[in-house]
Design a protein around this motif. Structure first.
Motif, short mmCIF file in Angstrom:
data_model
loop_
_atom_site.label_atom_id
_atom_site.label_comp_id
_atom_site.label_asym_id
_atom_site.label_seq_id
_atom_site.Cartn_x
_atom_site.Cartn_y
_atom_site.Cartn_z
N UNK A 74 0.81 -1.22 0.00
CA UNK A 74 0.00 0.00 0.00
C UNK A 74 0.84 1.27 0.00
N UNK A 75 2.16 1.11 0.16
CA UNK A 75 3.01 2.28 0.33
C UNK A 75 3.88 2.57 -0.87
N UNK A 76 5.16 2.67 -0.62
CA UNK A 76 6.11 3.17 -1.60
C UNK A 76 6.57 2.15 -2.63
N UNK A 77 6.46 0.87 -2.34
CA UNK A 77 7.01 -0.13 -3.25
C UNK A 77 8.52 -0.19 -3.19
N UNK A 78 9.08 -0.02 -1.98
CA UNK A 78 10.53 -0.08 -1.82
C UNK A 78 11.03 -1.50 -2.06
N UNK A 79 12.34 -1.64 -2.14
CA UNK A 79 12.93 -2.95 -2.42
C UNK A 79 13.00 -3.83 -1.18
N UNK A 80 13.34 -3.24 -0.05
CA UNK A 80 13.52 -4.00 1.19
C UNK A 80 12.76 -3.30 2.31
N UNK A 81 11.94 -4.06 3.01
CA UNK A 81 11.26 -3.60 4.22
C UNK A 81 11.77 -4.50 5.34
N UNK A 82 12.30 -3.90 6.39
CA UNK A 82 12.84 -4.72 7.49
C UNK A 82 12.45 -4.10 8.81
N UNK A 83 12.06 -4.96 9.75
CA UNK A 83 11.75 -4.49 11.10
C UNK A 83 11.94 -5.62 12.10
N UNK A 96 6.71 -6.95 -7.72
CA UNK A 96 5.94 -5.76 -8.03
C UNK A 96 6.12 -5.53 -9.53
N UNK A 97 5.80 -4.37 -10.03
CA UNK A 97 5.86 -4.12 -11.47
C UNK A 97 7.26 -4.34 -12.03
N UNK A 98 8.28 -3.78 -11.38
CA UNK A 98 9.63 -3.82 -11.94
C UNK A 98 10.68 -4.33 -10.98
N UNK A 99 10.26 -5.02 -9.92
CA UNK A 99 11.22 -5.48 -8.92
C UNK A 99 10.61 -6.59 -8.09
N UNK A 100 11.46 -7.20 -7.29
CA UNK A 100 11.00 -8.14 -6.27
C UNK A 100 11.17 -7.43 -4.93
N UNK A 101 10.10 -7.37 -4.18
CA UNK A 101 10.09 -6.69 -2.88
C UNK A 101 10.33 -7.74 -1.79
N UNK A 102 11.22 -7.42 -0.86
CA UNK A 102 11.51 -8.32 0.27
C UNK A 102 10.99 -7.68 1.56
N UNK A 103 10.21 -8.44 2.31
CA UNK A 103 9.72 -8.02 3.62
C UNK A 103 10.34 -8.95 4.65
#
Length: 167
Positions: A74-83, A96-103
């Motif tokens: 729902x947000x920015x479509x960043x490459x890496x989300x880490x917490x 995603x459209x042009x990348x693979x997103x990692x959470x």
């Protein structure tokens, strides 16, 4: 070298001053309270954005990465989300459209205290207390970010990658 450090609720143990912030200032490491978004632009023009937070809003009893996944979709479509914060482990990767997103949700080293036993949480094996991501700016979008749940595995891959680039 550390790229950034995120402070959170467990970092208020020292009273008035924050020793972690002090050490970061000494070493030139970016320090933020609760979260940071950092864009890394490589010589070939590729941009990789890391969205690191103490925690992402949202939770699910069935999916430990729910907060980060919600932010990614729902947000920015960043490459890496880490917490961290919740002391559970999980990883999701999705295109995603042009990348693979990692959470990535890392547990941290919670096995050294009695909190889980005190709260009656189910015991788990130590898994993904930390994680490694390796960015290869020369790779195709599907391989731009590699994720490793074990530090040794990430180090071994990085050694391999560096040796294969040098050959």
């Amino acid at each position: 070298e550390w790229l950034y450090i995120i402070g959170g609720n467990h970092d208020v143990w020292s009273g008035k001053d924050d020793p972690v912030k002090f050490f970061c200032l000494q070493k030139g490491v970016h320090y933020e309270w609760h979260g940071v978004r950092i864009g890394l632009r490589f010589p070939n023009g590729k941009l990789v954005v890391i969205n690191g937070r103490h925690d992402f809003p949202g939770s699910s009893q069935w999916n430990v990465t729910h907060g980060g996944t919600k932010a990614a979709k729902l947000g920015y479509g960043d490459d890496i989300y880490v917490n961290g914060h919740r002391h559970t482990s999980g990883h999701q990767a999705f295109p995603l459209v042009d990348k693979v997103c990692h959470v990535i949700q890392v547990a941290g080293y919670k096995r050294y205290d009695s909190y889980a036993k005190e709260k009656g949480f189910q015991p788990t094996i130590p898994y993904m207390e930390s994680a490694v991501t390796i960015i290869d700016p020369n790779a195709e979008p599907s391989g731009l970010v590699k994720f490793f749940a074990e530090i040794k595995d990430g180090c071994d891959y990085l050694t391999y990658l560096r040796a294969s680039k040098a050959a």
